[in-house]
Motif scaffolding. Sequence first.
Motif, PDB file in Angstrom:
ATOM      1  N   UNK A  18       0.877  -1.207   0.088  1.00 26.70           N
ATOM      2  CA  UNK A  18      -0.064  -0.086   0.075  1.00 26.70           C
ATOM      3  C   UNK A  18       0.825   1.389  -0.018  1.00 26.70           C
ATOM      4  N   UNK A  19       1.851   1.140   0.777  1.00 25.84           N
ATOM      5  CA  UNK A  19       2.798   2.562   0.785  1.00 25.84           C
ATOM      6  C   UNK A  19       3.552   2.623  -0.412  1.00 25.84           C
ATOM      7  N   UNK A  20       3.873   1.432  -1.057  1.00 23.45           N
ATOM      8  CA  UNK A  20       4.496   1.683  -2.325  1.00 23.45           C
ATOM      9  C   UNK A  20       3.688   1.975  -3.342  1.00 23.45           C
ATOM     10  N   UNK A  21       2.550   1.726  -3.471  1.00 25.82           N
ATOM     11  CA  UNK A  21       1.341   2.157  -4.432  1.00 25.82           C
ATOM     12  C   UNK A  21       1.243   3.596  -3.939  1.00 25.82           C
ATOM     13  N   UNK A  22       1.431   4.258  -2.860  1.00 22.00           N
ATOM     14  CA  UNK A  22       0.833   5.564  -2.458  1.00 22.00           C
ATOM     15  C   UNK A  22       2.186   6.505  -2.814  1.00 22.00           C
ATOM     16  N   UNK A  23       3.212   6.259  -2.472  1.00 20.79           N
ATOM     17  CA  UNK A  23       4.330   6.800  -2.506  1.00 20.79           C
ATOM     18  C   UNK A  23       5.593   6.396  -3.072  1.00 20.79           C
ATOM     19  N   UNK A  24       5.520   5.227  -3.740  1.00 19.74           N
ATOM     20  CA  UNK A  24       6.551   4.536  -4.454  1.00 19.74           C
ATOM     21  C   UNK A  24       8.070   4.605  -3.957  1.00 19.74           C
ATOM     22  N   UNK A  25       8.865   5.242  -4.370  1.00 21.45           N
ATOM     23  CA  UNK A  25      10.287   5.237  -3.566  1.00 21.45           C
ATOM     24  C   UNK A  25      10.498   6.552  -2.650  1.00 21.45           C
ATOM     25  N   UNK A  26       9.322   7.175  -2.352  1.00 18.98           N
ATOM     26  CA  UNK A  26       9.626   8.627  -1.550  1.00 18.98           C
ATOM     27  C   UNK A  26       9.728   8.010  -0.033  1.00 18.98           C
ATOM     28  N   UNK A  27      10.802   8.110   0.275  1.00 18.93           N
ATOM     29  CA  UNK A  27      10.993   7.349   1.775  1.00 18.93           C
ATOM     30  C   UNK A  27      10.418   8.469   3.021  1.00 18.93           C
ATOM     31  N   UNK A  28      10.412   9.579   2.487  1.00 16.16           N
ATOM     32  CA  UNK A  28       9.979  10.547   3.578  1.00 16.16           C
ATOM     33  C   UNK A  28       8.639  10.559   3.633  1.00 16.16           C
ATOM     34  N   UNK A  29       7.654  10.052   2.956  1.00 16.60           N
ATOM     35  CA  UNK A  29       6.413  10.183   2.880  1.00 16.60           C
ATOM     36  C   UNK A  29       6.000   8.608   3.700  1.00 16.60           C
ATOM     37  N   UNK A  30       6.927   7.715   3.114  1.00 13.74           N
ATOM     38  CA  UNK A  30       6.712   6.416   4.117  1.00 13.74           C
ATOM     39  C   UNK A  30       7.003   6.653   5.148  1.00 13.74           C
ATOM     40  N   UNK A  31       7.923   7.221   5.686  1.00  8.21           N
ATOM     41  CA  UNK A  31       8.439   7.375   7.019  1.00  8.21           C
ATOM     42  C   UNK A  31       7.457   8.263   7.964  1.00  8.21           C
ATOM     43  N   UNK A  32       6.717   9.098   7.204  1.00 15.20           N
ATOM     44  CA  UNK A  32       5.499   9.723   8.042  1.00 15.20           C
ATOM     45  C   UNK A  32       4.596   8.579   8.498  1.00 15.20           C
ATOM     46  N   UNK A  33       4.274   7.828   7.695  1.00 10.05           N
ATOM     47  CA  UNK A  33       3.442   6.920   8.173  1.00 10.05           C
ATOM     48  C   UNK A  33       3.840   5.948   9.044  1.00 10.05           C
ATOM     49  N   UNK A  34       5.162   5.546   9.302  1.00  9.67           N
ATOM     50  CA  UNK A  34       5.815   4.751  10.503  1.00  9.67           C
ATOM     51  C   UNK A  34       5.837   5.808  11.599  1.00  9.67           C
ATOM     52  N   UNK A  35       5.988   6.906  11.534  1.00  9.05           N
ATOM     53  CA  UNK A  35       6.243   7.782  12.739  1.00  9.05           C
ATOM     54  C   UNK A  35       4.920   7.937  13.410  1.00  9.05           C
TER      55      UNK A  35
END
Length: 166
Positions: A18-35
């Motif tokens: 899901x995170x990859x579909x939403x954000x692809x390789x944008x680590x900072x956006x995926x990181x926000x979800x983890x935080x």
Amino acid sequence: MPRALYNDRPVGLALEWLLFDWFEFQYSKQLLVFLIFHFCNCLMLYILARRLGTSMLAALAVVAAFGGSSVTALTATYLGAVFDVLCSFFIFASFLAFLNKRRVWNYASAILFLLALRSKEYAIVLPFLLAALVLIQSTVPLKVRAQEACLRLWPHFLLTVLIGAR
């Protein structure tokens, strides 16, 4: 049911997709979800500590020890640790649901336990922790406490047996 003896973690895998579909390789956006998950874990731990009767200061100390430890903080920033972060999230949510002693919340707790179990294997001990909580927390005779634990935790233990047998 699990398809592999070890490392069959579909809930974490679903979040990764899901995170990859939403954000692809944008680590900072995926990181926000983890935080956000990390913050929710800390918040649920605080609520759990308070519901178990600890003082506000002690609950904050528990959250600081958990949320600020290097292991937990690094896990919250490492995308490969999606399984650990999700498992903690579902374990804390299961504990909080279980503390609400209505039957519907027992079933909700069991569903959250299943999600935790399908996120990471270490959730398998949760029913035993909940049983210990019931046995320790109540003031009624031990036999009555044991019966209460059995009545409230049978879905959790059934899931444990089914997953363990598989």
